[in-house]
Design a protein around this motif. Structure first.
Motif, PDB file in Angstrom:
ATOM      1  N   TYR A  30      -3.195   0.720  -9.800  1.00  0.00           N
ATOM      2  CA  TYR A  30      -3.817  -0.256 -10.698  1.00  0.00           C
ATOM      3  C   TYR A  30      -5.286  -0.454 -10.354  1.00  0.00           C
ATOM      4  CZ  TYR A  30      -4.718  -4.565 -13.226  1.00  0.00           C
ATOM      5  OH  TYR A  30      -5.263  -5.498 -14.073  1.00  0.00           O
ATOM      6  N   LEU A  31      -5.562  -0.621  -9.052  1.00  0.00           N
ATOM      7  CA  LEU A  31      -6.944  -0.864  -8.629  1.00  0.00           C
ATOM      8  C   LEU A  31      -7.806   0.390  -8.791  1.00  0.00           C
ATOM      9  CD1 LEU A  31      -6.117  -2.891  -5.390  1.00  0.00           C
ATOM     10  CD2 LEU A  31      -7.090  -3.835  -7.499  1.00  0.00           C
ATOM     11  N   ALA A  32      -7.266   1.548  -8.381  1.00  0.00           N
ATOM     12  CA  ALA A  32      -8.059   2.779  -8.426  1.00  0.00           C
ATOM     13  C   ALA A  32      -8.326   3.241  -9.851  1.00  0.00           C
ATOM     14  CB  ALA A  32      -7.342   3.883  -7.650  1.00  0.00           C
ATOM     15  N   ALA A  33      -7.371   3.009 -10.746  1.00  0.00           N
ATOM     16  CA  ALA A  33      -7.566   3.428 -12.139  1.00  0.00           C
ATOM     17  C   ALA A  33      -8.732   2.708 -12.786  1.00  0.00           C
ATOM     18  CB  ALA A  33      -6.287   3.186 -12.945  1.00  0.00           C
ATOM     19  N   ARG A  34      -9.075   1.532 -12.279  1.00  0.00           N
ATOM     20  CA  ARG A  34     -10.173   0.759 -12.874  1.00  0.00           C
ATOM     21  C   ARG A  34     -11.493   0.960 -12.148  1.00  0.00           C
ATOM     22  NH1 ARG A  34      -5.597  -0.615 -14.129  1.00  0.00           N
ATOM     23  NH2 ARG A  34      -5.099  -1.704 -16.061  1.00  0.00           N
ATOM     24  N   SER A  35     -11.450   1.352 -10.897  1.00  0.00           N
ATOM     25  CA  SER A  35     -12.700   1.559 -10.154  1.00  0.00           C
ATOM     26  C   SER A  35     -13.035   3.044 -10.007  1.00  0.00           C
ATOM     27  CB  SER A  35     -12.568   0.948  -8.751  1.00  0.00           C
ATOM     28  OG  SER A  35     -11.597   1.649  -7.986  1.00  0.00           O
ATOM     29  N   GLY A  36     -12.041   3.915 -10.156  1.00  0.00           N
ATOM     30  CA  GLY A  36     -12.254   5.338  -9.910  1.00  0.00           C
ATOM     31  C   GLY A  36     -12.423   5.635  -8.430  1.00  0.00           C
ATOM     32  N   ASP A  37     -12.077   4.681  -7.586  1.00  0.00           N
ATOM     33  CA  ASP A  37     -12.337   4.800  -6.149  1.00  0.00           C
ATOM     34  C   ASP A  37     -11.041   4.515  -5.381  1.00  0.00           C
ATOM     35  OD1 ASP A  37     -13.203   4.634  -3.527  1.00  0.00           O
ATOM     36  OD2 ASP A  37     -15.094   3.664  -4.053  1.00  0.00           O
ATOM     37  N   ILE A  38     -10.325   5.584  -5.006  1.00  0.00           N
ATOM     38  CA  ILE A  38      -9.049   5.405  -4.304  1.00  0.00           C
ATOM     39  C   ILE A  38      -9.257   4.757  -2.939  1.00  0.00           C
ATOM     40  CG2 ILE A  38      -7.104   6.634  -3.247  1.00  0.00           C
ATOM     41  CD1 ILE A  38      -7.274   8.684  -5.468  1.00  0.00           C
ATOM     42  N   ALA A  39     -10.306   5.175  -2.226  1.00  0.00           N
ATOM     43  CA  ALA A  39     -10.553   4.634  -0.885  1.00  0.00           C
ATOM     44  C   ALA A  39     -10.816   3.130  -0.945  1.00  0.00           C
ATOM     45  CB  ALA A  39     -11.733   5.350  -0.235  1.00  0.00           C
ATOM     46  N   ALA A  40     -11.616   2.683  -1.919  1.00  0.00           N
ATOM     47  CA  ALA A  40     -11.902   1.251  -2.051  1.00  0.00           C
ATOM     48  C   ALA A  40     -10.630   0.482  -2.395  1.00  0.00           C
ATOM     49  CB  ALA A  40     -12.972   1.018  -3.118  1.00  0.00           C
ATOM     50  N   ALA A  41      -9.777   1.077  -3.252  1.00  0.00           N
ATOM     51  CA  ALA A  41      -8.514   0.430  -3.609  1.00  0.00           C
ATOM     52  C   ALA A  41      -7.615   0.298  -2.386  1.00  0.00           C
ATOM     53  CB  ALA A  41      -7.814   1.232  -4.707  1.00  0.00           C
ATOM     54  N   LEU A 115       1.462   7.219 -12.625  1.00  0.00           N
ATOM     55  CA  LEU A 115       1.414   8.559 -13.192  1.00  0.00           C
ATOM     56  C   LEU A 115      -0.031   9.058 -13.265  1.00  0.00           C
ATOM     57  CD1 LEU A 115       3.087  10.840 -14.286  1.00  0.00           C
ATOM     58  CD2 LEU A 115       2.956   9.811 -16.563  1.00  0.00           C
ATOM     59  N   LYS A 116      -0.951   8.161 -13.654  1.00  0.00           N
ATOM     60  CA  LYS A 116      -2.367   8.543 -13.683  1.00  0.00           C
ATOM     61  C   LYS A 116      -2.840   8.912 -12.278  1.00  0.00           C
ATOM     62  CE  LYS A 116      -3.440   5.469 -17.571  1.00  0.00           C
ATOM     63  NZ  LYS A 116      -4.181   4.246 -17.989  1.00  0.00           N
ATOM     64  N   LEU A 117      -2.396   8.132 -11.300  1.00  0.00           N
ATOM     65  CA  LEU A 117      -2.799   8.405  -9.920  1.00  0.00           C
ATOM     66  C   LEU A 117      -2.269   9.763  -9.458  1.00  0.00           C
ATOM     67  CD1 LEU A 117      -4.174   7.401  -7.340  1.00  0.00           C
ATOM     68  CD2 LEU A 117      -2.054   6.191  -6.755  1.00  0.00           C
ATOM     69  N   LEU A 118      -1.027  10.093  -9.810  1.00  0.00           N
ATOM     70  CA  LEU A 118      -0.462  11.393  -9.442  1.00  0.00           C
ATOM     71  C   LEU A 118      -1.273  12.533 -10.050  1.00  0.00           C
ATOM     72  CD1 LEU A 118       3.345  10.608  -9.815  1.00  0.00           C
ATOM     73  CD2 LEU A 118       2.222  11.323  -7.720  1.00  0.00           C
ATOM     74  N   PHE A 119      -1.659  12.377 -11.310  1.00  0.00           N
ATOM     75  CA  PHE A 119      -2.431  13.436 -11.963  1.00  0.00           C
ATOM     76  C   PHE A 119      -3.832  13.557 -11.360  1.00  0.00           C
ATOM     77  CE2 PHE A 119       0.716  13.284 -15.435  1.00  0.00           C
ATOM     78  CZ  PHE A 119       0.905  14.642 -15.601  1.00  0.00           C
ATOM     79  N   THR A 167     -13.734  11.191  -1.962  1.00  0.00           N
ATOM     80  CA  THR A 167     -15.159  11.187  -2.327  1.00  0.00           C
ATOM     81  C   THR A 167     -15.381  12.025  -3.578  1.00  0.00           C
ATOM     82  OG1 THR A 167     -15.774  10.936   0.003  1.00  0.00           O
ATOM     83  CG2 THR A 167     -17.477  11.720  -1.507  1.00  0.00           C
ATOM     84  N   LYS A 168     -14.688  13.170  -3.641  1.00  0.00           N
ATOM     85  CA  LYS A 168     -14.802  14.039  -4.807  1.00  0.00           C
ATOM     86  C   LYS A 168     -14.369  13.296  -6.068  1.00  0.00           C
ATOM     87  CE  LYS A 168     -14.874  18.403  -6.576  1.00  0.00           C
ATOM     88  NZ  LYS A 168     -15.895  19.431  -6.353  1.00  0.00           N
ATOM     89  N   ILE A 169     -13.269  12.586  -5.982  1.00  0.00           N
ATOM     90  CA  ILE A 169     -12.766  11.842  -7.147  1.00  0.00           C
ATOM     91  C   ILE A 169     -13.771  10.780  -7.582  1.00  0.00           C
ATOM     92  CG2 ILE A 169     -10.981  10.203  -7.877  1.00  0.00           C
ATOM     93  CD1 ILE A 169      -9.042  11.804  -6.030  1.00  0.00           C
ATOM     94  N   ILE A 174     -13.613  11.673 -11.724  1.00  0.00           N
ATOM     95  CA  ILE A 174     -12.397  12.232 -12.329  1.00  0.00           C
ATOM     96  C   ILE A 174     -11.634  11.108 -13.023  1.00  0.00           C
ATOM     97  CG2 ILE A 174     -10.172  13.319 -11.822  1.00  0.00           C
ATOM     98  CD1 ILE A 174     -11.522  14.776  -9.511  1.00  0.00           C
ATOM     99  N   ALA A 175     -11.320  11.338 -14.273  1.00  0.00           N
ATOM    100  CA  ALA A 175     -10.715  10.273 -15.081  1.00  0.00           C
ATOM    101  C   ALA A 175      -9.270  10.001 -14.674  1.00  0.00           C
ATOM    102  CB  ALA A 175     -10.773  10.654 -16.551  1.00  0.00           C
ATOM    103  N   PHE A 176      -8.922   8.730 -14.580  1.00  0.00           N
ATOM    104  CA  PHE A 176      -7.531   8.325 -14.356  1.00  0.00           C
ATOM    105  C   PHE A 176      -6.850   8.270 -15.713  1.00  0.00           C
ATOM    106  CE2 PHE A 176      -6.879   6.821  -9.936  1.00  0.00           C
ATOM    107  CZ  PHE A 176      -8.125   7.151  -9.436  1.00  0.00           C
ATOM    108  N   ARG A 177      -6.212   9.378 -16.064  1.00  0.00           N
ATOM    109  CA  ARG A 177      -5.563   9.439 -17.368  1.00  0.00           C
ATOM    110  C   ARG A 177      -4.405  10.429 -17.306  1.00  0.00           C
ATOM    111  NH1 ARG A 177      -6.712  14.043 -20.169  1.00  0.00           N
ATOM    112  NH2 ARG A 177      -8.396  15.337 -19.343  1.00  0.00           N
ATOM    113  N   VAL A 178      -3.497  10.284 -18.249  1.00  0.00           N
ATOM    114  CA  VAL A 178      -2.398  11.239 -18.398  1.00  0.00           C
ATOM    115  C   VAL A 178      -2.863  12.287 -19.402  1.00  0.00           C
ATOM    116  CG1 VAL A 178      -0.020  11.575 -19.143  1.00  0.00           C
ATOM    117  CG2 VAL A 178      -0.662   9.500 -17.897  1.00  0.00           C
TER     118      VAL A 178
END
Length: 424
Positions: A30-41, A115-119, A167-169, A174-178
């Motif tokens: 939920y957090l990463a899909a809105r920030s695009g930042d997995i590490a921050a989430a 699912l978006k995170l997995l993709f 960092t690459k993401i 990279i868009a969080f989308r299905v």
């Protein structure tokens, strides 16, 4: 966040463990899909869980634990904003902090974005070697050290691999989308392949039943169940889960304790066709068969469904008492056409031998490119087995010894050397 309920410390800690197990991936997604930042989430959520460990034993478990954690994560993100000096970097954090606050105060459950995170974890731009570890960490919350141990790399190297991927993401946005068709098939296969990679890494060491490898296999099965939950109409997702469940059902039968001659018990490897079906798990087999039937109903055959079907034929020995090798050979014929991996070719060669055609099995092995076969332990084990069927004892012994030299598993290595010694 609602009024907290009074709870003793032990039940508060149990509640935190339960929420982490059930909702970690959903919260990160939920957090990463809105920030695009997995590490921050992950950082924000880690801080939220740390706060919960301090607060819940004293204050009680909140009525909406996930909402409470989202609110705490939002506070962490707000603090991060205060420390940012560049407006351009602050804006996404402000947006996700606002979204987290909105979700935390809403009456409805927050959206499931896993699912978006997995993709994203299996995106083509991500190093293939990082996809599975990234998935295990972002979706299941496994530490870099634990993942590193399973993948036989140092914790520092795994941590760097994960940092580079995140960092690459973030930097390439990279868009969080299905994805939509035709991109869907390729991207979905990346997700399933990454999960299967995790499972095979956890399956290969037969003796490591209580530690990292077995745990990794269990986590892969958990990921497989998550994907089926998110993609109930995707037959290959069910095929992969069925395959893993069939293998897990037989795990207790892979080893048999024997006296080592010194009064102690030592594990001995037991090949699949010699395992006692009484030691297989009927519950896991039934679950696997249920998923395989559901996948078959979709009438879209794929690699994982075929591999699961082969395991299903083996499992039927628990009922029939025999192995239908012609049926297995037929399934391998389909598999090598659909997914011509070296493992599929080796499996087909063994099936030919069991159908009374060991010479054709040897010919099938010899047709594989030598560079691929030379370092592949199952190729040598299969060759040894077929040579033994042909009565070529000396050649079979050499092949068993070569297979043993290529195995990192001490129990399997001992088994292969025993086969070689029996031919002396």
């Amino acid at each position: 966040m609602g009024e907290p309920a009074s709870s003793p410390p032990d039940s508060a800690e149990a509640a935190i463990v339960s929420v982490a197990r059930l909702s970690y991936g959903r919260l990160v997604a939920y957090l990463a899909a809105r920030s695009g930042d997995i590490a921050a989430a992950e950082d924000a959520l880690s801080d939220a869980f740390a706060t919960a460990l301090r607060r819940w034993p004293a204050d009680g478990v909140p009525h909406k634990p996930e909402a409470w954690l989202l609110h705490a994560a939002r506070n962490r993100l707000t603090d991060a904003v205060r420390h940012e000096m560049v407006r351009r970097k602050v804006e996404p954090l402000l947006q996700v902090a606002a979204a987290a606050e909105s979700a935390a105060t809403a009456d409805s459950p927050f959206p499931d974005e896993r699912l978006k995170l997995l993709f994203v974890c299996a995106h083509p731009a991500i190093d293939p070697a990082a996809r599975t570890p990234l998935m295990l960490q972002a979706v299941l919350g496994l530490s870099a050290a634990r993942i590193a141990s399973a993948f036989l790399v140092s914790p520092a190297a795994m941590d760097q691999r994960l940092v580079r991927a995140k960092t690459k993401i973030r930097e390439t946005r990279i868009a969080f989308r299905v994805p939509e068709p035709p991109e869907w098939d390729e991207r979905a296969s990346f997700v399933l392949d990454a999960i299967y990679s995790a499972y095979t890494a956890g399956w290969e060491d037969a003796a490591d039943e209580n530690a990292t490898h077995h745990a990794l296999a269990s986590e892969a099965v958990a990921l497989g169940r998550t994907v089926v939950e998110l993609l109930p109409h995707e037959p290959e997702a069910r095929g992969l889960l069925a395959l893993m469940l069939h293998c897990e059902a037989r795990r207790p039968a892979r080893l048999r304790p024997v006296d080592d001659g010194n009064g102690a018990s030592a594990p001995t490897f037991v090949p699949l066709d010699r395992q006692d079906p009484a030691h297989w798990s009927p519950t896991l087999i039934a679950e696997a068969e249920s998923h395989l039937r559901a996948a078959s109903a979709a009438q879209r055959l794929g690699r994982y469904q075929l591999e699961a079907a082969i395991q299903s034929v083996h499992a039927h020995r628990a009922i029939s008492g025999t192995i239908d090798w012609p049926q297995i050979a037929l399934l391998y014929e389909g598999l090598v056409r659909l997914a011509p991996t070296i493992g599929a070719h080796v499996g087909r060669a063994v099936a030919l031998g069991e159908c009374g055609q060991p010479a054709q099995g040897i010919a099938a092995l010899d047709a594989l490119p030598p560079p691929r076969a030379a370092a592949y332990q199952p190729w040598w084990a299969a060759r040894a087995h077929l040579l033994r069927q042909l009565g070529r004892a000396a050649d079979a012994r050499n092949a068993f010894e070569r297979a043993a030299s290529l195995s990192d598993d001490p129990v399997l290595r001992t088994h292969l050397l025993a086969q070689a010694a029996a031919l002396a």
